[in-house]
Write a protein that holds these residues in place. Structure first.
Motif, PDB file in Angstrom:
ATOM      1  N   LEU A  16       3.919   4.164  -3.378  1.00 37.45           N
ATOM      2  CA  LEU A  16       4.253   5.463  -3.942  1.00 37.45           C
ATOM      3  C   LEU A  16       4.963   6.379  -2.971  1.00 37.45           C
ATOM      4  N   LEU A  17       5.329   5.833  -1.788  1.00 35.24           N
ATOM      5  CA  LEU A  17       5.879   6.712  -0.758  1.00 35.24           C
ATOM      6  C   LEU A  17       7.175   7.377  -1.207  1.00 35.24           C
ATOM      7  N   LEU A  70      12.494  25.791  -3.523  1.00 38.61           N
ATOM      8  CA  LEU A  70      12.092  26.947  -2.722  1.00 38.61           C
ATOM      9  C   LEU A  70      13.262  27.468  -1.896  1.00 38.61           C
ATOM     10  N   LEU A  71      14.035  26.541  -1.331  1.00 37.58           N
ATOM     11  CA  LEU A  71      15.187  26.947  -0.512  1.00 37.58           C
ATOM     12  C   LEU A  71      16.198  27.721  -1.338  1.00 37.58           C
ATOM     13  N   SER A 122       0.824  -1.207   0.000  1.00 39.00           N
ATOM     14  CA  SER A 122       0.000   0.000   0.000  1.00 39.00           C
ATOM     15  C   SER A 122       0.860   1.259   0.000  1.00 39.00           C
ATOM     16  N   HIS A 123       2.107   1.141   0.450  1.00 39.27           N
ATOM     17  CA  HIS A 123       2.986   2.312   0.534  1.00 39.27           C
ATOM     18  C   HIS A 123       3.930   2.379  -0.650  1.00 39.27           C
ATOM     19  N   CYS A 132      10.877  21.445  -2.141  1.00 45.18           N
ATOM     20  CA  CYS A 132      11.448  22.174  -1.003  1.00 45.18           C
ATOM     21  C   CYS A 132      12.830  22.707  -1.337  1.00 45.18           C
ATOM     22  N   VAL A 140      15.637  29.403  -4.073  1.00 40.33           N
ATOM     23  CA  VAL A 140      15.077  30.711  -4.413  1.00 40.33           C
ATOM     24  C   VAL A 140      15.200  31.660  -3.230  1.00 40.33           C
ATOM     25  N   GLY A 141      14.890  31.149  -2.010  1.00 42.93           N
ATOM     26  CA  GLY A 141      14.995  31.988  -0.822  1.00 42.93           C
ATOM     27  C   GLY A 141      16.411  32.462  -0.569  1.00 42.93           C
ATOM     28  N   ILE A 199       6.920  10.092  -4.105  1.00 43.28           N
ATOM     29  CA  ILE A 199       6.292  11.310  -3.602  1.00 43.28           C
ATOM     30  C   ILE A 199       7.233  12.056  -2.664  1.00 43.28           C
ATOM     31  N   TYR A 200       7.978  11.298  -1.865  1.00 41.37           N
ATOM     32  CA  TYR A 200       8.940  11.945  -0.974  1.00 41.37           C
ATOM     33  C   TYR A 200       9.983  12.716  -1.767  1.00 41.37           C
ATOM     34  N   VAL A 235       8.429  15.913  -3.258  1.00 42.70           N
ATOM     35  CA  VAL A 235       8.252  16.940  -2.234  1.00 42.70           C
ATOM     36  C   VAL A 235       9.593  17.564  -1.854  1.00 42.70           C
ATOM     37  N   SER A 236      10.622  16.708  -1.704  1.00 47.66           N
ATOM     38  CA  SER A 236      11.926  17.262  -1.319  1.00 47.66           C
ATOM     39  C   SER A 236      12.508  18.108  -2.445  1.00 47.66           C
TER      40      SER A 236
END
Lengths: 80, 106
Positions: free
Chosen positions: B33-34, B48-49, B30-31, B45, B51-52, B37-38, B41-42
């Motif tokens: 796609l973990l 964004l980091l 069941s996991h 992030c 760019v900041g 997706i992780y 998401v990273s």
């Protein structure tokens, strides 16, 4: 001017770092912790770890396609 | 090109590791796609980091700004270019290049 720039940059990087640490903790570390530990109170159930990013990604993609469609329609209307 | 090859090989290695873990039933089906997706998401992030951090480190070149303001306030600057529009555009372009050069040296 520089201070506003630095504040925005700091805010953005802190948001991204917090999201990253929360998500890493959620996905990787939490499964190896006993279920009676108090830390589980601060994290949503594990199923949301997959649902939330997928939901966010689908929302982002749909918003992008709506935007592109609107721009295309506008340009077609201008030509005709 | 070599950088892309390195990143792609790393990605292939990690996905092979994940598939091995799945097949050996260490991670429940069941996991599945973990991991992808992780990584997505990273990656978001990390973007964004960067760019900041770029926003925080952006150099504003106050010296060039003052000099440019001073030069633009003089009417003689514009009057000297009435005849020749190409040299005016060339001056603007060289200012732009100079500022870019200053910004590249962090």
């Amino acid at each position: 001017m520089e201070l506003a720039d630095r504040a925005v940059g700091l805010l953005l990087s802190s948001i991204s770092l917090s999201i990253f640490t929360y998500y890493t903790f959620w996905v990787i570390i939490l499964p190896f912790v006993d279920s009676d530990h108090f830390i589980h109170k601060y994290f949503l159930p594990q199923d949301y770890a997959i649902l939330l990013p997928v939901f966010a990604g689908v929302t982002l993609l749909s918003l992008l396609s709506v935007f592109i469609g609107m721009v295309m329609l506008k340009s077609k209307k201008k030509k005709a | 090109m070599k950088h892309v090859v390195k990143i792609l090989s790393l990605l292939v290695a990690v996905s092979a590791f994940w598939i091995v873990l799945l097949q050996a039933a260490i991670v429940p089906q069941s996991h599945t796609l973990l991991l992808p997706i992780y990584f997505v998401v990273s990656l978001g992030c990390y973007g964004l980091l960067m760019v900041g951090i770029g926003i925080m480190q952006f150099p504003t070149c106050p010296q060039e700004a003052d000099l440019l303001n001073h030069v633009l306030s003089l009417p003689s600057f514009f009057l000297s270019y009435v005849v020749n529009i190409e040299s005016f555009l060339l001056t603007c372009f060289s200012w732009h290049c100079r500022i870019l050069q200053r910004q590249k040296t962090f």
